[in-house]
Design a protein around this motif. Structure first.
Motif, PDB file in Angstrom:
ATOM      1  N   GLN A  55       0.602  -1.025   0.116  1.00  0.00           N
ATOM      2  CA  GLN A  55       0.205   0.049   0.076  1.00  0.00           C
ATOM      3  C   GLN A  55       0.808   1.195   0.058  1.00  0.00           C
ATOM      4  O   GLN A  55       1.971   1.393   0.969  1.00  0.00           O
ATOM      5  CB  GLN A  55      -0.929  -0.283   1.232  1.00  0.00           C
ATOM      6  CG  GLN A  55      -2.339   1.218   1.459  1.00  0.00           C
ATOM      7  CD  GLN A  55      -2.377   0.958   0.177  1.00  0.00           C
ATOM      8  OE1 GLN A  55      -2.592   2.293  -0.186  1.00  0.00           O
ATOM      9  NE2 GLN A  55      -3.588   0.934   0.146  1.00  0.00           N
ATOM     10  N   HIS A  56       0.783   2.440  -0.569  1.00  0.00           N
ATOM     11  CA  HIS A  56       1.192   3.206  -0.828  1.00  0.00           C
ATOM     12  C   HIS A  56      -0.025   4.359  -0.471  1.00  0.00           C
ATOM     13  O   HIS A  56       0.606   5.687  -0.737  1.00  0.00           O
ATOM     14  CB  HIS A  56       1.780   3.683  -2.535  1.00  0.00           C
ATOM     15  CG  HIS A  56       2.870   2.853  -2.381  1.00  0.00           C
ATOM     16  ND1 HIS A  56       4.539   2.443  -2.750  1.00  0.00           N
ATOM     17  CD2 HIS A  56       2.696   1.525  -3.995  1.00  0.00           C
ATOM     18  CE1 HIS A  56       5.093   1.747  -2.927  1.00  0.00           C
ATOM     19  NE2 HIS A  56       4.057   0.918  -3.255  1.00  0.00           N
ATOM     20  N   ASN A  57      -0.785   4.769   0.080  1.00  0.00           N
ATOM     21  CA  ASN A  57      -1.710   5.393   0.510  1.00  0.00           C
ATOM     22  C   ASN A  57      -1.284   6.115   1.557  1.00  0.00           C
ATOM     23  O   ASN A  57      -0.622   4.918   3.015  1.00  0.00           O
ATOM     24  CB  ASN A  57      -2.997   4.989   0.857  1.00  0.00           C
ATOM     25  CG  ASN A  57      -4.571   5.996   1.440  1.00  0.00           C
ATOM     26  OD1 ASN A  57      -3.499   6.666   2.600  1.00  0.00           O
ATOM     27  ND2 ASN A  57      -4.640   6.618   0.153  1.00  0.00           N
ATOM     28  N   THR A  98       0.039  -1.007   4.561  1.00  0.00           N
ATOM     29  CA  THR A  98       0.458  -1.582   4.200  1.00  0.00           C
ATOM     30  C   THR A  98      -0.176  -3.219   4.075  1.00  0.00           C
ATOM     31  O   THR A  98      -0.427  -3.652   5.926  1.00  0.00           O
ATOM     32  CB  THR A  98       1.191  -2.199   3.253  1.00  0.00           C
ATOM     33  OG1 THR A  98       2.187  -2.742   2.618  1.00  0.00           O
ATOM     34  CG2 THR A  98       2.005  -2.906   4.781  1.00  0.00           C
ATOM     35  N   GLU A 148       0.023  -4.647  -5.655  1.00  0.00           N
ATOM     36  CA  GLU A 148       0.128  -2.903  -5.253  1.00  0.00           C
ATOM     37  C   GLU A 148      -0.704  -1.555  -5.721  1.00  0.00           C
ATOM     38  O   GLU A 148      -1.531  -2.245  -6.809  1.00  0.00           O
ATOM     39  CB  GLU A 148       1.709  -2.695  -5.825  1.00  0.00           C
ATOM     40  CG  GLU A 148       2.185  -1.707  -5.003  1.00  0.00           C
ATOM     41  CD  GLU A 148       3.876  -2.287  -5.357  1.00  0.00           C
ATOM     42  OE1 GLU A 148       4.748  -0.769  -5.134  1.00  0.00           O
ATOM     43  OE2 GLU A 148       4.298  -2.897  -5.997  1.00  0.00           O
ATOM     44  N   TRP A 173      -1.092   2.391  -5.463  1.00  0.00           N
ATOM     45  CA  TRP A 173      -1.391   4.288  -5.279  1.00  0.00           C
ATOM     46  C   TRP A 173      -2.461   4.769  -5.716  1.00  0.00           C
ATOM     47  O   TRP A 173      -3.055   3.967  -6.520  1.00  0.00           O
ATOM     48  CB  TRP A 173       0.037   4.568  -6.533  1.00  0.00           C
ATOM     49  CG  TRP A 173       1.931   3.909  -6.033  1.00  0.00           C
ATOM     50  CD1 TRP A 173       2.407   4.159  -5.855  1.00  0.00           C
ATOM     51  CD2 TRP A 173       1.887   2.813  -6.325  1.00  0.00           C
ATOM     52  NE1 TRP A 173       3.685   3.537  -5.730  1.00  0.00           N
ATOM     53  CE2 TRP A 173       2.987   2.391  -6.450  1.00  0.00           C
ATOM     54  CE3 TRP A 173       0.720   1.388  -7.785  1.00  0.00           C
ATOM     55  CZ2 TRP A 173       3.473   1.247  -7.428  1.00  0.00           C
ATOM     56  CZ3 TRP A 173       1.816   0.274  -7.651  1.00  0.00           C
ATOM     57  CH2 TRP A 173       2.822   0.881  -8.337  1.00  0.00           C
TER      58      TRP A 173
END
Length: 166
Positions: free
Chosen positions: A76-78, A83, A147, A149
């Motif tokens: 997770q990139h939020n 993650t 993944e 974003w």
């Protein structure tokens, strides 16, 4: 590509000869060949769009759907969600439970191999609020979401052009 061009000619020829085109072209072997031809981009897009609609619009069981569509070690990139698949389940579960009328309309999809970008209008119909524009990018690995974003932008009440946000 050649099959796409030849298929209409073949269908017309077979029909003129009195042969049922459906019976002729829908053998198991040909069906298998069509499935193999489907591109990586098309497979990735189908996974991403189906997952997104099941979770956000159909409100399917989040845990079961996440386990079906997401890798356990999902990255997770939020900046506001941890993650891993379990953090997604908890975070999105809370968001959707707190906003039962919220809608997520996919406006555009752009796909390149294992990367899928969804341009989404998140809003509550009838609220009088314009909502937010969201770009979600998902990476697909081995048929599952690996993944994520995203970027979000509130939609202002007025904008300096007539082009709209979508």
């Amino acid at each position: 590509m050649k099959l796409k061009l030849l298929a209409p000619v073949l269908l017309l020829s077979l029909t003129a000869m009195g042969v049922s085109a459906v019976e002729t072209l829908q053998t198991e072997e040909q069906t298998a060949q069509v499935k193999k031809v489907k591109s990586k981009s098309a497979r990735s897009e189908a996974i991403a769009v189906r997952f997104y609609n099941k979770i956000f619009n159909e409100r399917a069981d989040i845990e079961r759907t996440a386990k079906r569509f997401m890798k356990e070690d999902y990255i997770q990139h939020n900046a506001f969600v941890g993650t891993g698949r379990e953090n997604f389940i908890n975070g999105i579960g809370n968001l959707l439970a707190s906003n039962p009328d919220m809608k997520f309309e996919i406006k555009h999809v752009v796909t390149d191999g294992d990367l899928v970008v969804l341009f989404v209008h998140m809003h509550v119909p009838g609220s009088g609020e314009p909502g937010e524009a969201i770009m979600e990018m998902l990476r697909i690995e081995d048929g599952k979401i690996a993944e994520h974003w995203d970027v979000q932008q509130p939609i202002p009440a007025s904008i300096p052009h007539d082009n709209g946000m979508f």
